[in-house]
Design a protein around this motif. Sequence first.
Motif, PDB file in Angstrom:
ATOM      1  N   TYR A 696     -59.482  23.965  -2.175  1.00 48.54           N
ATOM      2  CA  TYR A 696     -59.526  24.951  -1.083  1.00 48.54           C
ATOM      3  C   TYR A 696     -59.534  24.265   0.283  1.00 48.54           C
ATOM      4  CZ  TYR A 696     -61.201  28.662   1.978  1.00 48.54           C
ATOM      5  OH  TYR A 696     -61.327  29.573   3.003  1.00 48.54           O
ATOM      6  N   VAL A 697     -58.846  24.895   1.225  1.00 46.70           N
ATOM      7  CA  VAL A 697     -58.917  24.491   2.614  1.00 46.70           C
ATOM      8  C   VAL A 697     -58.883  25.738   3.475  1.00 46.70           C
ATOM      9  CG1 VAL A 697     -56.408  24.310   3.037  1.00 46.70           C
ATOM     10  CG2 VAL A 697     -57.991  22.860   4.338  1.00 46.70           C
ATOM     11  N   GLU A 698     -59.595  25.711   4.558  1.00 49.61           N
ATOM     12  CA  GLU A 698     -59.478  26.783   5.538  1.00 49.61           C
ATOM     13  C   GLU A 698     -58.333  26.406   6.465  1.00 49.61           C
ATOM     14  OE1 GLU A 698     -62.189  28.988   8.925  1.00 49.61           O
ATOM     15  OE2 GLU A 698     -63.137  28.374   7.041  1.00 49.61           O
ATOM     16  N   GLY A 699     -57.183  27.017   6.221  1.00 50.01           N
ATOM     17  CA  GLY A 699     -55.957  26.635   6.905  1.00 50.01           C
ATOM     18  C   GLY A 699     -54.812  26.672   5.921  1.00 50.01           C
ATOM     19  N   GLN A 700     -53.796  25.846   6.145  1.00 49.70           N
ATOM     20  CA  GLN A 700     -52.602  25.887   5.306  1.00 49.70           C
ATOM     21  C   GLN A 700     -52.218  24.483   4.859  1.00 49.70           C
ATOM     22  OE1 GLN A 700     -49.277  28.539   6.378  1.00 49.70           O
ATOM     23  NE2 GLN A 700     -47.896  26.803   6.142  1.00 49.70           N
ATOM     24  N   GLU A 701     -51.737  24.369   3.639  1.00 52.07           N
ATOM     25  CA  GLU A 701     -51.246  23.111   3.093  1.00 52.07           C
ATOM     26  C   GLU A 701     -50.113  23.425   2.124  1.00 52.07           C
ATOM     27  OE1 GLU A 701     -51.103  18.912   2.368  1.00 52.07           O
ATOM     28  OE2 GLU A 701     -52.115  20.080   3.919  1.00 52.07           O
ATOM     29  N   ASN A 702     -49.095  22.557   2.096  1.00 52.70           N
ATOM     30  CA  ASN A 702     -47.957  22.724   1.190  1.00 52.70           C
ATOM     31  C   ASN A 702     -48.006  21.668   0.095  1.00 52.70           C
ATOM     32  OD1 ASN A 702     -46.826  24.849   2.754  1.00 52.70           O
ATOM     33  ND2 ASN A 702     -45.952  23.335   4.162  1.00 52.70           N
ATOM     34  N   SER A 703     -47.596  22.059  -1.102  1.00 50.12           N
ATOM     35  CA  SER A 703     -47.529  21.150  -2.243  1.00 50.12           C
ATOM     36  C   SER A 703     -46.232  21.412  -3.004  1.00 50.12           C
ATOM     37  CB  SER A 703     -48.730  21.327  -3.177  1.00 50.12           C
ATOM     38  OG  SER A 703     -49.944  21.041  -2.516  1.00 50.12           O
ATOM     39  N   THR A 704     -45.813  20.399  -3.772  1.00 49.09           N
ATOM     40  CA  THR A 704     -44.540  20.476  -4.487  1.00 49.09           C
ATOM     41  C   THR A 704     -44.719  19.932  -5.906  1.00 49.09           C
ATOM     42  OG1 THR A 704     -43.358  20.094  -2.400  1.00 49.09           O
ATOM     43  CG2 THR A 704     -42.109  19.804  -4.432  1.00 49.09           C
ATOM     44  N   VAL A 705     -44.003  20.534  -6.843  1.00 47.11           N
ATOM     45  CA  VAL A 705     -43.934  20.001  -8.208  1.00 47.11           C
ATOM     46  C   VAL A 705     -42.464  19.963  -8.615  1.00 47.11           C
ATOM     47  CG1 VAL A 705     -44.645  20.222 -10.609  1.00 47.11           C
ATOM     48  CG2 VAL A 705     -46.177  21.019  -8.784  1.00 47.11           C
ATOM     49  N   TYR A 706     -41.972  18.746  -8.899  1.00 44.94           N
ATOM     50  CA  TYR A 706     -40.600  18.573  -9.367  1.00 44.94           C
ATOM     51  C   TYR A 706     -40.618  18.251 -10.860  1.00 44.94           C
ATOM     52  CZ  TYR A 706     -36.032  16.630 -10.342  1.00 44.94           C
ATOM     53  OH  TYR A 706     -34.807  16.394 -10.911  1.00 44.94           O
ATOM     54  N   GLU A 707     -39.752  18.924 -11.622  1.00 44.58           N
ATOM     55  CA  GLU A 707     -39.628  18.649 -13.060  1.00 44.58           C
ATOM     56  C   GLU A 707     -38.173  18.766 -13.485  1.00 44.58           C
ATOM     57  OE1 GLU A 707     -43.360  20.429 -15.325  1.00 44.58           O
ATOM     58  OE2 GLU A 707     -42.646  21.814 -13.780  1.00 44.58           O
ATOM     59  N   ASP A 708     -37.832  18.041 -14.538  1.00 48.18           N
ATOM     60  CA  ASP A 708     -36.524  18.183 -15.180  1.00 48.18           C
ATOM     61  C   ASP A 708     -36.683  17.773 -16.643  1.00 48.18           C
ATOM     62  OD1 ASP A 708     -36.496  15.388 -15.251  1.00 48.18           O
ATOM     63  OD2 ASP A 708     -35.227  15.197 -13.485  1.00 48.18           O
ATOM     64  N   GLN A 709     -35.602  17.402 -17.296  1.00 48.56           N
ATOM     65  CA  GLN A 709     -35.685  17.052 -18.713  1.00 48.56           C
ATOM     66  C   GLN A 709     -36.272  15.671 -18.969  1.00 48.56           C
ATOM     67  OE1 GLN A 709     -31.618  17.813 -20.049  1.00 48.56           O
ATOM     68  NE2 GLN A 709     -32.241  19.805 -20.877  1.00 48.56           N
ATOM     69  N   GLN A 710     -36.660  14.966 -17.910  1.00 49.34           N
ATOM     70  CA  GLN A 710     -37.374  13.695 -17.980  1.00 49.34           C
ATOM     71  C   GLN A 710     -36.476  12.511 -18.330  1.00 49.34           C
ATOM     72  OE1 GLN A 710     -40.795  14.270 -20.548  1.00 49.34           O
ATOM     73  NE2 GLN A 710     -41.590  15.938 -19.297  1.00 49.34           N
ATOM     74  N   ASP A 711     -35.227  12.774 -18.559  1.00 45.45           N
ATOM     75  CA  ASP A 711     -34.232  11.732 -18.818  1.00 45.45           C
ATOM     76  C   ASP A 711     -32.860  12.385 -18.696  1.00 45.45           C
ATOM     77  OD1 ASP A 711     -33.084   9.292 -19.376  1.00 45.45           O
ATOM     78  OD2 ASP A 711     -34.294   8.918 -21.171  1.00 45.45           O
ATOM     79  N   GLY A 712     -31.800  11.582 -18.682  1.00 46.21           N
ATOM     80  CA  GLY A 712     -30.462  12.147 -18.582  1.00 46.21           C
ATOM     81  C   GLY A 712     -30.097  12.558 -17.164  1.00 46.21           C
ATOM     82  N   TYR A 713     -28.914  13.162 -17.033  1.00 42.35           N
ATOM     83  CA  TYR A 713     -28.353  13.439 -15.704  1.00 42.35           C
ATOM     84  C   TYR A 713     -28.125  14.918 -15.424  1.00 42.35           C
ATOM     85  CZ  TYR A 713     -27.687   8.433 -15.437  1.00 42.35           C
ATOM     86  OH  TYR A 713     -27.905   7.077 -15.391  1.00 42.35           O
ATOM     87  N   ASP A 714     -28.667  15.798 -16.261  1.00 42.07           N
ATOM     88  CA  ASP A 714     -28.495  17.223 -16.002  1.00 42.07           C
ATOM     89  C   ASP A 714     -29.099  17.639 -14.664  1.00 42.07           C
ATOM     90  OD1 ASP A 714     -27.055  17.660 -18.240  1.00 42.07           O
ATOM     91  OD2 ASP A 714     -28.595  18.773 -19.332  1.00 42.07           O
ATOM     92  N   TYR A 715     -30.110  16.896 -14.204  1.00 45.83           N
ATOM     93  CA  TYR A 715     -30.747  17.256 -12.930  1.00 45.83           C
ATOM     94  C   TYR A 715     -29.760  17.191 -11.769  1.00 45.83           C
ATOM     95  CZ  TYR A 715     -31.113  12.345 -11.342  1.00 45.83           C
ATOM     96  OH  TYR A 715     -30.852  11.062 -10.907  1.00 45.83           O
ATOM     97  N   LYS A 716     -28.707  16.368 -11.908  1.00 46.26           N
ATOM     98  CA  LYS A 716     -27.716  16.278 -10.842  1.00 46.26           C
ATOM     99  C   LYS A 716     -26.798  17.491 -10.806  1.00 46.26           C
ATOM    100  CE  LYS A 716     -27.600  11.303 -10.170  1.00 46.26           C
ATOM    101  NZ  LYS A 716     -26.743  10.131  -9.923  1.00 46.26           N
ATOM    102  N   LYS A 717     -26.867  18.312 -11.851  1.00 44.40           N
ATOM    103  CA  LYS A 717     -26.080  19.547 -11.899  1.00 44.40           C
ATOM    104  C   LYS A 717     -26.937  20.773 -11.622  1.00 44.40           C
ATOM    105  CE  LYS A 717     -23.199  17.355 -15.443  1.00 44.40           C
ATOM    106  NZ  LYS A 717     -22.794  17.370 -16.884  1.00 44.40           N
ATOM    107  N   GLY A 718     -28.082  20.548 -11.015  1.00 39.00           N
ATOM    108  CA  GLY A 718     -28.957  21.658 -10.656  1.00 39.00           C
ATOM    109  C   GLY A 718     -29.972  22.023 -11.708  1.00 39.00           C
ATOM    110  N   ARG A 719     -29.957  21.323 -12.847  1.00 42.76           N
ATOM    111  CA  ARG A 719     -30.899  21.661 -13.917  1.00 42.76           C
ATOM    112  C   ARG A 719     -32.214  20.914 -13.693  1.00 42.76           C
ATOM    113  NH1 ARG A 719     -25.971  20.917 -16.950  1.00 42.76           N
ATOM    114  NH2 ARG A 719     -25.012  22.936 -17.331  1.00 42.76           N
TER     115      ARG A 719
END
Length: 799
Positions: A696-719
Amino acid sequence: MITNTEIAHRGNQFPNQIVDFHRENDRVYFTTQNGVILEITVLRDSALRFRYATEHVFEPDFSYAIADDVSLGYNVLEVTEGPPEYVLTTAKLIVYVKKDNLKVEITDLDGNMISEEENGFHWEENFAYGGNVVKMSKVTQQAESFYGMGDKASHINLKGKRVNNWVTDQYAYHKDQEPLYKSIPFYLGLHNDLAYGIFFDNSFSTYFDFAQEKRNVTSFWADGGEMNYYFFYGPKMSQVVEAYTDLTGVPELPPLWALGFHQSKWSYYPEKQVMEIAKKFRDLKLPCDAIYLDIDYMEGFRCFTWNNRRFPNPKKMVEKLEAMGMKTVTMIDPGIKIDRDYWVYQQAMENDFFCKRADGPHFKGKVWPGECKFPDFTNPEVREWWAGLYKEMIADIGVHGVWNDMNEPAIMDVPTKTANLDMRHDYDGHPCSHRKAHNVYGMQMVRATYDGLKKFSFPKRPFVLTRAAYAGTQRYCATWTGDNVATWEHLWIANVQAQRMCMSGYSFIGTDIGGFAEQPNGELFARWVQLGIFHPFCRVHSSGDHGDQEPWSFGDEITDIVRKYLELRYELLPYLYTMFYKYIQDGLPMLQSLVFYDQADPQTHFRTDEFLFGEQILIVPVQESNVLGRRLYLPRGEWYNYWTDEFHHGGTEKYVECPLDTIPMFIKAGSMIPKYPVQQYVGEKKLEELRIDVYYVEGQENSTVYEDQQDGYDYKKGRFSLRKFRLRGKDGELIIQQFKDGSFMTPYENIRMTFHGLPFKIGMIELDNEKVNYNKVQYSDDNTIVVHKDFTELHLVGI
């Protein structure tokens, strides 16, 4: 080493008055009466290139450091002429070029001085080798600090230091020793809350003096080549590092297993021992994703061979290890044994791929196999051949990664520790001696290795590791800091080197946990593991000369501590993977020194210990023996103690207790830290939910979570799946919004959120603007709720 004092008495030459000026699109040229040409190229409004020629002649414009996909383009470039100077103006900078001596000053648009030259560009003839020693000296601004420069084993702030970039096999190096394994001639300057960077793209031996010889002068010079440097303006350090990283490039995403824990030793053999080590990791439930084979797996240290007595069926062994969730990584060195019956040697000889001396014969040097010859990796034909040599190892046997060592190149039994300077290189069609090619030799070797693994590992991603590097090597591989020592001083060095490498554009970095040379005791090993699990590359490696260095080698107490931190590493894998994604997308260092995190706070300018793991986790290593508590500096802002949830205001020193099983960790208030369940290796378990710790914070904070298939190149096609969270806390309520991008469908359906530091008891829960009862979100007394992964807004209201 050439000193500035010596330089002053050895016939320096300086530019004189400008006699010609012209502009060609994004470039402006100034020519002096005595034949110096200054070319200034505007890459971006805040990024400039300065290139000097003498005798009216530029050298061919070629560099291994520069990425193919550099972002170029500027908004403004105006050039005006006044009586004393020419003035170049961009949307961010003003550059003044003095008419009488070609000296340059750079200010921001408000007139604040960023960089000014003292003697500026000057040069002298190199009587020993021909060509010029090229030099640049600048005024050191008041209270200026200096950072970067790769793997230097010095204080994080280089003020008052002198360093040398000459890639060197420096076994058992010590604090402040020069030179080391990397040549990354890039530094950041910081003064008056203004940050800038300079990258001196010169592959000869280079030197940097950060106000050591003269308190008001910072200088850099090279033993040959051009005075060719890039200038980046912030004013934030993050903007400078982003610009440098964009120029020199970033790697592809590694396979997720490469971010797990790796175990290595010189050497694990025979096969029986390798399998016993792997089995013990599993029996003791110590997470591990890879085991390494050092040079003793080879037949007589011949690269691309296997010792069939020690490893009678390597393909079957690799398959058995993989069935246990253990990847295999093998070492390959550059030295090729002189042996007419050795097929790699035969091919290189038939195709004339070995480096030659100036007088014609092949260069020979002693390494592990004995007398060796060395492929010229600066020749594209040689790189293509070398890449093809990996087919059997990768495609047929199934090895998962390759480790290039000794690629400085290291040569034994010679005082220079490396090849003779008269060795010749193709340098991609720009023939030169080893004086120019030495610092890029290892880089080009690992480039060829990367090309081979990318081809033969497909459709999986390659994993490659190197010891030697020049600027830009980060495009191809991970790296580590070389042959360190099992001492407390080296634990301090490891911390500083990893931070410095990340600030130098090379984030996929680690050290030999526990020390390569000598033997740590259990306390030192435990403290080193606690640091090492927060380095992007995480590997124990040792020489094996002084005893075993596996996690169980120091008794049950240390084994339990190591297990605790390896499990934490695996829990934090989605956070670490997201760090890597941001590094690739934005050039953001995966580790942030305190000065990088908050350059406006002068208290951070000389802090070496603490660093940010990513953007939201503060790590405070314990770097002395018999320590049960330590002081630390908590950066400005609000923080939670990871272990106790105790809330702290930053901008002050604190004392924290840290018994042997605890490394101080603090979470930035407002953070949402993603976690996976503990696994013994990546992919062991199907992910049934994503856990997120919400602070918790009084105010604002941004966070991000990136995931894909953990190997291979499908992530380059938007997957891929990119979750962006916006957390807003205010009196009596907390709102979390989710914005999602990418087409990858994560295997889990739910997100389990645990709230820390809530200043109220939850009285009402709204999910996507609908009030829900506690049962629907599985609310429990530890402030944990479960929501569907695709929610858009979660609203908690206090009673």
